[in-house]
Design a protein around this motif. Structure first.
Motif, PDB file in Angstrom:
ATOM      1  N   ALA A  61      -2.128   2.931  -4.559  1.00  0.00           N
ATOM      2  CA  ALA A  61      -4.047   3.528  -4.168  1.00  0.00           C
ATOM      3  C   ALA A  61      -4.479   1.597  -3.668  1.00  0.00           C
ATOM      4  O   ALA A  61      -5.178   1.483  -2.959  1.00  0.00           O
ATOM      5  N   ALA A  62      -3.926   1.087  -5.004  1.00  0.00           N
ATOM      6  CA  ALA A  62      -5.039  -0.062  -5.181  1.00  0.00           C
ATOM      7  C   ALA A  62      -4.602  -1.181  -3.563  1.00  0.00           C
ATOM      8  O   ALA A  62      -5.569  -1.252  -2.811  1.00  0.00           O
ATOM      9  N   LEU A  90      -3.514  -0.075  -0.936  1.00  0.00           N
ATOM     10  CA  LEU A  90      -3.968   0.782   0.275  1.00  0.00           C
ATOM     11  C   LEU A  90      -5.852   0.446   0.710  1.00  0.00           C
ATOM     12  O   LEU A  90      -6.057   0.021   1.332  1.00  0.00           O
ATOM     13  N   GLY A  91      -6.396   0.358  -0.733  1.00  0.00           N
ATOM     14  CA  GLY A  91      -7.466   0.429  -0.482  1.00  0.00           C
ATOM     15  C   GLY A  91      -8.636  -1.392  -0.046  1.00  0.00           C
ATOM     16  O   GLY A  91      -9.197  -1.869  -0.040  1.00  0.00           O
ATOM     17  N   VAL A  92      -7.437  -2.553   0.104  1.00  0.00           N
ATOM     18  CA  VAL A  92      -7.487  -3.397   0.406  1.00  0.00           C
ATOM     19  C   VAL A  92      -6.753  -3.925   1.699  1.00  0.00           C
ATOM     20  O   VAL A  92      -6.709  -4.627   2.128  1.00  0.00           O
ATOM     21  N   LEU A 125      -1.930  -7.849  -8.629  1.00  0.00           N
ATOM     22  CA  LEU A 125      -3.325  -6.251  -7.556  1.00  0.00           C
ATOM     23  C   LEU A 125      -3.623  -7.563  -6.249  1.00  0.00           C
ATOM     24  O   LEU A 125      -4.341  -7.644  -5.604  1.00  0.00           O
ATOM     25  N   TRP A 126      -3.624  -9.141  -7.299  1.00  0.00           N
ATOM     26  CA  TRP A 126      -4.388  -9.779  -6.527  1.00  0.00           C
ATOM     27  C   TRP A 126      -4.518 -10.768  -5.268  1.00  0.00           C
ATOM     28  O   TRP A 126      -4.695 -11.544  -3.864  1.00  0.00           O
TER      29      TRP A 126
END
Lengths: 137, 97
Positions: B9-10, B12-14, B45-46
């Motif tokens: 999800a993370a 895909l969100g970016v 995540l960054w």
């Protein structure tokens, strides 16, 4: 009420049924509550309680698209300006729908994407690190 | 050659889906044979979308890779693990005193 017939044998069928109704109708109509209660042998109050306490369920028909703006701590820390932008450019407050019925703005308490916040969800799609320009198209 | 793009999800969100599509399209345009694998995030995540390329058993990483960065990565031969501005930098070592 096809959802009721299909799902009522499940243990804890209420939530799957409510999700199915919302997926089909985009909201939970008031009239559906007594029907679901009867099918599941629950009181109307029990079903009403679930529908009204879980904010994912809409009690009235939303706009064609729903924007969920995360309002939990990590995102709020980053999004003060953006919240103003969201409200100003849509011309609505939280729970409001634009006059053309296109977009409903809803608050949400944590999308679980804190490391890439501020987060918002447009319909079912999560958007992380949302900047005003990217998210307000 | 295997190229990994996360699909949690993370990521895909970016924009990981758009990045993956851009990689497939660019590879086809250049006639480069690739195998795209959608994996989970490593948690950095960054750096998402974090694209990894398998070079002789070693994974070389690039991130965050937006779809518009993909052509530049191919130009820089990321498929053979060549460095690029999006290669994660080695953290500077602190002297222990």
């Amino acid at each position: 009420m096809g959802a009721c017939a299909r799902l009522k044998a499940l243990p804890g069928a209420l939530l799957p049924i409510l999700h199915a109704v919302q997926e089909t109708l985009t909201y939970i109509p008031k009239d559906a509550v007594p029907l679901i209660a009867r099918e599941l042998n629950l009181s109307v109050a029990e079903v009403h309680g679930v529908v009204t306490s879980i904010t994912t369920f809409s009690k009235k028909r939303p706009g064609r698209h729903v924007v969920h703006l995360c309002r939990a701590e990590a995102c709020r820390r980053l999004q003060r300006a953006r919240r103003r932008t969201a409200k100003a450019s849509l011309g609505v407050d939280f729970h409001g729908t634009t006059r053309d019925g296109a977009i409903t703005l809803e608050p949400v308490y944590c999308l679980g994407n804190c490391a890439l916040g501020p987060s918002l969800m447009i319909d079912q799609q999560l958007h992380g690190a949302s900047r005003p320009s990217a998210s307000m198209r | 050659m295997k190229i990994y793009v996360p699909r949690d999800a993370a990521a895909l969100g970016v924009g990981a889906d758009q990045t993956a599509q851009a990689i497939v399209a660019e590879a086809r345009r250049r006639g480069v044979a690739i195998e795209l694998i959608r994996n989970g995030s490593r948690g950095l995540l960054w750096l998402e979308p974090l694209v990894e390329v398998d070079v002789g058993g070693t994974r070389m990483a690039y991130g965050p890779v937006q779809s518009q960065d993909v052509a530049g990565l191919f130009d820089a031969h990321f498929t053979s693990g060549k460095p690029h501005a999006l290669s994660p930098r080695r953290p500077r070592q602190k002297s222990r005193t």
